[in-house]
Design an enzyme around this catalytic site. Structure first.
Site, PDB file in Angstrom:
ATOM      1  N   GLY A 260      26.839  31.683  60.958  1.00 15.03           N
ATOM      2  CA  GLY A 260      26.838  32.824  60.050  1.00 15.03           C
ATOM      3  C   GLY A 260      28.007  32.825  59.084  1.00 15.03           C
TER       4      GLY A 260
ATOM      5  N   CYS B 297      37.489  28.182  63.152  1.00 13.63           N
ATOM      6  CA  CYS B 297      36.275  27.970  62.351  1.00 13.63           C
ATOM      7  C   CYS B 297      35.795  29.305  61.771  1.00 13.63           C
ATOM      8  CB  CYS B 297      35.203  27.265  63.176  1.00 13.63           C
ATOM      9  SG  CYS B 297      33.923  26.455  62.190  1.00 13.63           S
ATOM     10  N   LEU B 298      34.734  29.915  62.310  1.00 15.27           N
ATOM     11  CA  LEU B 298      34.311  31.217  61.799  1.00 15.27           C
ATOM     12  C   LEU B 298      35.435  32.239  61.945  1.00 15.27           C
ATOM     13  CD1 LEU B 298      32.163  33.137  60.642  1.00 15.27           C
ATOM     14  CD2 LEU B 298      31.345  33.496  62.997  1.00 15.27           C
TER      15      LEU B 298
ATOM     16  N   HIS C 217      38.250  22.099  64.765  1.00 14.43           N
ATOM     17  CA  HIS C 217      38.040  22.465  66.162  1.00 14.43           C
ATOM     18  C   HIS C 217      39.103  21.821  67.051  1.00 14.43           C
ATOM     19  CE1 HIS C 217      34.075  24.464  65.876  1.00 14.43           C
ATOM     20  NE2 HIS C 217      33.951  23.702  64.803  1.00 14.43           N
TER      21      HIS C 217
ATOM     22  N   GLU D 115      39.685  22.380  70.016  1.00 14.58           N
ATOM     23  CA  GLU D 115      39.169  22.271  71.378  1.00 14.58           C
ATOM     24  C   GLU D 115      38.244  21.077  71.583  1.00 14.58           C
ATOM     25  OE1 GLU D 115      36.036  24.525  69.132  1.00 14.58           O
ATOM     26  OE2 GLU D 115      38.211  24.325  69.099  1.00 14.58           O
TER      27      GLU D 115
END
Length: 313
Positions: free
Chosen positions: A92, A121-122, A220, A222
């Site tokens: 989204g 990220c988002l 990312h 992670e």
């Protein structure tokens, strides 16, 4: 009330807001590893100490989905019992309330309450959007590729992380214009593959707020293929220590832990060992230099399937 055993040292209690993304639980695992490493340095090596270390590590993280509790519930019942917040990746756009849920309120609440927030990220895009930056389509969508990350400011979140480290990216939106209240900490460098050719990519990869304890990363940390993810989260823990100021050794109380995804999904989070039902057979194929290698493999394996879908085409 949870114990305050100073002998175990201080480690931040973290709320993870899950934006319905599979990467969320990689983040949770990395945060749990950090807490486990911290407490293992205090607890000794006996079986009882190992169990206590594991229990304390689990009691320092709570995960909620972005739409399961109202902002008032999160504000009054959860935030008073944590030291910082991590907002996960997800699908989204940060401009759409349905996509970000209560995370938007948490970011805005930092102005009044001061909870440090790390957006991934988002989550990174949410911080940028909330404080006046423009988030738009990236010139080149980057899905599942690695990039070299140039560190422009190593004074806080990227402290001790060398410029040029490798990180996994998975996004089609990016921060295209900064606001005066935010500062760029890192950018992508080099090229990425797009439509069969290599294209330059210099998207913003890290930001911070000038005065509030808000940090974001577009990549990312992670991911198993990203470098220095554990160090970045350790830096966030240290930044939390500096922002919070209190060093009382507190745990997330049981009634708050019961609100977490982990508590409700015990069958997922605390599985008992069973005999393996499947075995994994893999064959490595070197595809360096092959244009559209992933798409070609997909076509070879799934061309005869009914309605195959290639997401990264």
């Amino acid at each position: 009330m949870p114990g305050t055993n100073e002998a175990w040292g201080w480690h931040p209690r973290t709320l993870v807001v899950d934006n319905y993304d599979s990467y969320t639980y990689n983040l949770v695992a990395l945060l749990t590893d950090a807490a486990r490493a911290h407490y293992s340095s205090f607890g000794g090596s006996g079986e009882a100490s190992i169990e206590e270390t594991e229990r304390r590590a689990q009691e320092h993280i709570i995960v909620i989905r972005n739409d399961e509790y109202s902002w008032e519930t999160v504000r009054d019942s959860i935030l008073p019992h944590v030291d910082n917040v991590v907002i996960s990746p997800g699908p989204g756009t940060p401009a759409r309330r349905e996509d970000v849920g209560v995370g938007r309120d948490i970011i805005a609440h930092t102005q009044r309450d001061g909870h440090p927030v790390l957006g991934v990220c988002l989550g990174h895009q949410m911080i940028a959007h909330e404080y006046g930056a423009k988030v738009d389509q990236s010139v080149v969508p980057v899905h599942g590729q690695t990039s070299s990350i140039d560190v422009l400011d190593d004074s806080c979140l990227f402290h001790g992380i060398p410029s040029g480290f490798c990180a996994v990216r998975y996004h089609s939106l990016t921060v295209t214009r900064m606001s005066s209240s935010l500062r760029v900490l890192a950018r992508a460098a080099g090229t990425v593959e797009h439509a069969g050719r290599m294209v330059a990519s210099t998207d913003i990869m890290g930001i911070r707020h000038n005065t509030l304890p808000l940090w974001g990363v577009q990549f990312h940390p992670e991911s198993v293929c990203s470098e220095h993810g554990a160090r970045l989260l350790a830096n966030f823990a240290q930044l939390t220590r500096m922002a919070v100021g209190r060093l009382h050794v507190l745990r997330i109380p049981p009634h708050v832990q019961s609100m977490s995804v982990q508590a409700r999904d015990q069958h997922v989070w605390k599985r008992t060992p069973t005999e393996p039902r499947f075995s994994l057979v893999a064959r490595r194929v070197e595809l360096h230099g092959v244009v559209d290698a992933g798409a070609r493999v997909f076509a070879h394996v799934h061309s005869s399937d009914w309605a195959p879908v290639w997401l990264d085409g």
